[in-house]
Design a protein around this motif. Structure first.
Motif, PDB file in Angstrom:
ATOM      1  N   ASP A 396      49.005   9.944  35.333  1.00 35.33           N
ATOM      2  CA  ASP A 396      49.870   8.830  34.953  1.00 35.33           C
ATOM      3  C   ASP A 396      49.044   7.703  34.313  1.00 35.33           C
ATOM      4  OD1 ASP A 396      52.497   7.505  35.001  1.00 35.33           O
ATOM      5  OD2 ASP A 396      51.522   6.125  36.410  1.00 35.33           O
ATOM      6  N   TRP A 397      47.856   7.443  34.884  1.00 36.03           N
ATOM      7  CA  TRP A 397      46.963   6.414  34.315  1.00 36.03           C
ATOM      8  C   TRP A 397      46.550   6.774  32.894  1.00 36.03           C
ATOM      9  CZ3 TRP A 397      41.839   7.028  32.733  1.00 36.03           C
ATOM     10  CH2 TRP A 397      41.132   5.862  32.443  1.00 36.03           C
ATOM     11  N   LYS A 398      46.184   8.030  32.709  1.00 35.51           N
ATOM     12  CA  LYS A 398      45.746   8.468  31.377  1.00 35.51           C
ATOM     13  C   LYS A 398      46.874   8.347  30.356  1.00 35.51           C
ATOM     14  CE  LYS A 398      43.570  12.384  29.024  1.00 35.51           C
ATOM     15  NZ  LYS A 398      43.058  13.780  29.184  1.00 35.51           N
ATOM     16  N   ASN A 399      48.083   8.684  30.758  1.00 33.93           N
ATOM     17  CA  ASN A 399      49.226   8.616  29.833  1.00 33.93           C
ATOM     18  C   ASN A 399      49.584   7.178  29.465  1.00 33.93           C
ATOM     19  OD1 ASN A 399      49.486  11.409  29.821  1.00 33.93           O
ATOM     20  ND2 ASN A 399      50.898  11.420  31.564  1.00 33.93           N
ATOM     21  N   LYS A 400      49.201   6.227  30.307  1.00 32.46           N
ATOM     22  CA  LYS A 400      49.547   4.828  30.051  1.00 32.46           C
ATOM     23  C   LYS A 400      48.416   4.047  29.382  1.00 32.46           C
ATOM     24  CE  LYS A 400      52.929   4.402  33.785  1.00 32.46           C
ATOM     25  NZ  LYS A 400      53.264   3.742  35.077  1.00 32.46           N
ATOM     26  N   LEU A 401      47.316   4.716  29.031  1.00 30.43           N
ATOM     27  CA  LEU A 401      46.240   4.022  28.330  1.00 30.43           C
ATOM     28  C   LEU A 401      46.751   3.438  27.021  1.00 30.43           C
ATOM     29  CD1 LEU A 401      43.115   6.353  28.693  1.00 30.43           C
ATOM     30  CD2 LEU A 401      43.368   4.052  29.617  1.00 30.43           C
ATOM     31  N   PRO A 402      46.354   2.225  26.692  1.00 32.58           N
ATOM     32  CA  PRO A 402      46.757   1.658  25.389  1.00 32.58           C
ATOM     33  C   PRO A 402      46.182   2.495  24.255  1.00 32.58           C
ATOM     34  CG  PRO A 402      45.060   0.312  26.414  1.00 32.58           C
ATOM     35  CD  PRO A 402      45.476   1.307  27.449  1.00 32.58           C
ATOM     36  N   PRO A 403      46.830   2.535  23.112  1.00 33.27           N
ATOM     37  CA  PRO A 403      46.363   3.378  21.997  1.00 33.27           C
ATOM     38  C   PRO A 403      44.908   3.136  21.609  1.00 33.27           C
ATOM     39  CG  PRO A 403      48.548   2.505  21.541  1.00 33.27           C
ATOM     40  CD  PRO A 403      48.089   1.822  22.790  1.00 33.27           C
ATOM     41  N   CYS A 404      44.421   1.895  21.764  1.00 33.80           N
ATOM     42  CA  CYS A 404      43.048   1.593  21.343  1.00 33.80           C
ATOM     43  C   CYS A 404      42.001   2.235  22.246  1.00 33.80           C
ATOM     44  CB  CYS A 404      42.829   0.084  21.310  1.00 33.80           C
ATOM     45  SG  CYS A 404      43.088  -0.737  22.908  1.00 33.80           S
ATOM     46  N   LEU A 405      42.388   2.731  23.416  1.00 31.57           N
ATOM     47  CA  LEU A 405      41.423   3.313  24.352  1.00 31.57           C
ATOM     48  C   LEU A 405      41.583   4.817  24.531  1.00 31.57           C
ATOM     49  CD1 LEU A 405      41.327   0.603  27.188  1.00 31.57           C
ATOM     50  CD2 LEU A 405      39.851   0.831  25.189  1.00 31.57           C
ATOM     51  N   THR A 406      42.499   5.419  23.801  1.00 31.96           N
ATOM     52  CA  THR A 406      42.638   6.865  23.917  1.00 31.96           C
ATOM     53  C   THR A 406      41.454   7.556  23.255  1.00 31.96           C
ATOM     54  OG1 THR A 406      43.922   6.946  21.883  1.00 31.96           O
ATOM     55  CG2 THR A 406      45.150   6.752  23.951  1.00 31.96           C
ATOM     56  N   LEU A 407      41.214   8.794  23.635  1.00 31.97           N
ATOM     57  CA  LEU A 407      40.038   9.509  23.159  1.00 31.97           C
ATOM     58  C   LEU A 407      40.047   9.669  21.644  1.00 31.97           C
ATOM     59  CD1 LEU A 407      37.542  10.688  24.458  1.00 31.97           C
ATOM     60  CD2 LEU A 407      38.677  12.899  24.580  1.00 31.97           C
ATOM     61  N   ASP A 408      41.223   9.817  21.049  1.00 30.87           N
ATOM     62  CA  ASP A 408      41.311  10.009  19.600  1.00 30.87           C
ATOM     63  C   ASP A 408      40.997   8.728  18.832  1.00 30.87           C
ATOM     64  OD1 ASP A 408      42.020  12.633  19.975  1.00 30.87           O
ATOM     65  OD2 ASP A 408      44.187  12.233  19.899  1.00 30.87           O
ATOM     66  N   ASN A 409      41.170   7.581  19.474  1.00 30.03           N
ATOM     67  CA  ASN A 409      40.979   6.300  18.782  1.00 30.03           C
ATOM     68  C   ASN A 409      39.750   5.541  19.270  1.00 30.03           C
ATOM     69  OD1 ASN A 409      43.360   6.682  17.312  1.00 30.03           O
ATOM     70  ND2 ASN A 409      44.599   5.821  18.959  1.00 30.03           N
ATOM     71  N   THR A 410      38.836   6.235  19.908  1.00 30.67           N
ATOM     72  CA  THR A 410      37.667   5.567  20.469  1.00 30.67           C
ATOM     73  C   THR A 410      36.820   4.923  19.375  1.00 30.67           C
ATOM     74  OG1 THR A 410      37.541   7.003  22.391  1.00 30.67           O
ATOM     75  CG2 THR A 410      35.521   5.932  21.715  1.00 30.67           C
ATOM     76  N   THR A 411      36.536   3.637  19.553  1.00 29.22           N
ATOM     77  CA  THR A 411      35.682   2.921  18.594  1.00 29.22           C
ATOM     78  C   THR A 411      34.532   2.201  19.277  1.00 29.22           C
ATOM     79  OG1 THR A 411      37.120   0.980  18.732  1.00 29.22           O
ATOM     80  CG2 THR A 411      37.559   2.554  16.951  1.00 29.22           C
ATOM     81  N   VAL A 412      34.664   1.905  20.560  1.00 28.29           N
ATOM     82  CA  VAL A 412      33.622   1.155  21.286  1.00 28.29           C
ATOM     83  C   VAL A 412      33.155   1.998  22.477  1.00 28.29           C
ATOM     84  CG1 VAL A 412      34.327  -1.149  20.589  1.00 28.29           C
ATOM     85  CG2 VAL A 412      35.432  -0.071  22.548  1.00 28.29           C
ATOM     86  N   PRO A 413      31.888   1.854  22.881  1.00 23.87           N
ATOM     87  CA  PRO A 413      31.337   2.728  23.919  1.00 23.87           C
ATOM     88  C   PRO A 413      32.025   2.613  25.271  1.00 23.87           C
ATOM     89  CG  PRO A 413      29.785   0.965  23.354  1.00 23.87           C
ATOM     90  CD  PRO A 413      30.861   0.940  22.328  1.00 23.87           C
ATOM     91  N   ARG A 414      32.556   1.438  25.629  1.00 20.96           N
ATOM     92  CA  ARG A 414      33.187   1.335  26.948  1.00 20.96           C
ATOM     93  C   ARG A 414      34.464   2.142  27.053  1.00 20.96           C
ATOM     94  NH1 ARG A 414      31.639  -2.610  23.735  1.00 20.96           N
ATOM     95  NH2 ARG A 414      33.218  -3.934  22.820  1.00 20.96           N
ATOM     96  N   SER A 415      35.149   2.386  25.927  1.00 18.53           N
ATOM     97  CA  SER A 415      36.314   3.253  26.018  1.00 18.53           C
ATOM     98  C   SER A 415      35.891   4.690  26.341  1.00 18.53           C
ATOM     99  CB  SER A 415      37.120   3.198  24.706  1.00 18.53           C
ATOM    100  OG  SER A 415      36.358   3.664  23.612  1.00 18.53           O
ATOM    101  N   LEU A 416      34.732   5.094  25.835  1.00 19.32           N
ATOM    102  CA  LEU A 416      34.189   6.402  26.209  1.00 19.32           C
ATOM    103  C   LEU A 416      33.832   6.428  27.700  1.00 19.32           C
ATOM    104  CD1 LEU A 416      31.859   7.320  23.223  1.00 19.32           C
ATOM    105  CD2 LEU A 416      33.948   8.479  23.900  1.00 19.32           C
TER     106      LEU A 416
END
Length: 419
Positions: A396-416
């Motif tokens: 449920d947590w993973k499904n509610k991640l904001p679009p900027c933090l999903t694996l496909d949209n990773t841009t910054v190291p902390r999202s990884l």
């Protein structure tokens, strides 16, 4: 150790000697081989020989410990010193080109194009570039007397780039404001906190200055840690924000040094300090920049203790702070650049990371208390039920991640890191 192969078997010499044959000259080895050292025998070499005379005659393996050859070590240290001096000169050259006015930078560039030696370039910089053009945040030096202003500024910048955005318990602007004011023990900065940050920041750098002993690879950051530990003894009973933040940084630093037990002790201090601070400083009736910084610190201390508890399988997580929580905000005024690399800035997403990290921490705290809080091993059926519940909450947590933090949209190291 450098093994040297034994000399090949010698053929039998003829029964006569040439009239003008010269006896090979023997010279004493600068350091005895292992066999000669063991038998306390004289270790001598013939000119051009690869093994000592004694080992050659006995057909033994001639092995040397090159670390004990003081002449080689001295030459090696001199070479390292020369290389480090040249490296520092090159760093000064780059820094000067970055910080100087266009006119001064062009003068220096013209000198470089004449293929002037590095020593001449350094002489030019020392005498023609004014000190203000080379300085970077010198007030930070009042917090640490073991290093140069440039190194302190460099390490602070590294920490703010790579460590701070994940555990963002320190308000960057307020910390730098108080640090540059040069007033020890201010509301958002202290000598203790700065040295804690410098100790952890050393693990983001390969500069020789980050080692307490440049011949000891295990000494990275130790000199700053020792200073932080000394300062902690003077503030042990203090419950202010920089002391709480510093102990949190030291836990991360101890994990990097492989000292989990010491880190766990600092984490215990974080918990006690945070609880005392919360009881003494309830949320104000009106929000401010300062109260926002306090709220963020308490939320990220919660995240730290939750992560450490589930990682180390111990029950130490603090209760969920009774503090305002801030929604995700895609701020364009808070860019992130992977210092020291210079590329186009991107959004930092720090508020988004904080909120998602907190939601993950709530799951960690729940799992930790279900399994470890009693101090007894739960029965199997309870573990299975807890596991299923945790899996459901994680999905449920993973499904509610904001679009900027999903694996496909990773841009910054902390999202990884969250992933």
């Amino acid at each position: 150790m450098q093994p040297i192969a034994p000399a090949p078997p010698r053929t039998a010499a003829p029964s006569f000697s040439a009239p003008n044959a010269s006896v090979p000259r023997l010279r004493k080895a600068s350091v005895a081989c292992r066999e000669c050292k063991r038998t306390k025998a004289r270790c001598q070499f013939s000119d051009g020989a690869a093994a000592c005379d004694r080992c050659t005659k006995r057909h033994l393996s001639c092995t040397f410990d090159l670390d004990e050859d003081m002449r080689r070590k001295s030459a090696h240290k001199r070479k390292i010193g020369k290389l480090e001096a040249e490296r520092n000169d090159l760093l000064q050259l780059v820094q000067t080109l970055q910080d100087s006015s266009d006119a001064k930078a062009m003068q220096l560039l013209d000198l470089i194009r004449t293929k002037a030696p590095l020593s001449e370039l350094k002489l030019y910089m020392d005498h023609n570039i004014s000190p203000p053009e080379r300085e970077t945040t010198p007030p930070l030096a009042v917090y640490n007397q073991t290093s140069t202003d440039d190194l302190v500024s460099h390490l602070i910048s590294l920490w703010m780039t790579w460590s701070h955005p994940y555990y963002s318990w320190i308000d960057r602007e307020l910390f730098l404001r108080d640090a540059q004011a040069g007033k020890p023990n201010s509301q958002f900065c202290s000598p203790f906190l700065v040295n804690c940050i410098l100790a952890e920041a050393c693990f983001h750098s390969d500069l020789p200055e980050v080692y307490a002993d440049q011949n000891d690879p295990e000494s990275k950051g130790v000199h700053f840690y020792e200073e932080a530990r000394r300062l902690y003894e003077t503030i042990e009973d203090r419950r202010d924000l920089p002391s709480i933040q510093g102990c949190g940084v030291l836990f991360v630093c101890m994990a990097a040094m492989g000292k989990d037990h010491i880190g766990w002790w600092y984490l215990g201090q974080v918990r006690k300090m945070a609880e005392a601070f919360t009881n003494k400083h309830p949320p104000p009736s009106e929000a401010s920049t300062e109260s926002h910084a306090v709220d963020t610190t308490l939320w990220d201390i919660y995240n730290l203790t939750a992560t450490a508890s589930i990682s180390l399988m111990k029950n130490l997580a603090i209760d969920r702070p009774n503090r305002p929580h801030f929604p995700c905000a895609h701020r364009t005024d808070d860019p992130w650049v992977p210092y020291p690399r210079q590329i186009n800035p991107i959004q930092s997403h720090i508020p988004c990371v904080l909120n998602s990290f907190t939601a993950l921490s709530e799951i960690n705290v729940h799992a930790n208390r279900m399994v470890l809080a009693s101090g007894l091993e739960p029965p199997l059926h309870q573990l299975v039920r807890t596991l299923k519940d945790v899996q459901r909450r994680l999905e449920d947590w993973k499904n509610k991640l904001p679009p900027c933090l999903t694996l496909d949209n990773t841009t910054v190291p902390r999202s990884l890191s969250l992933q």
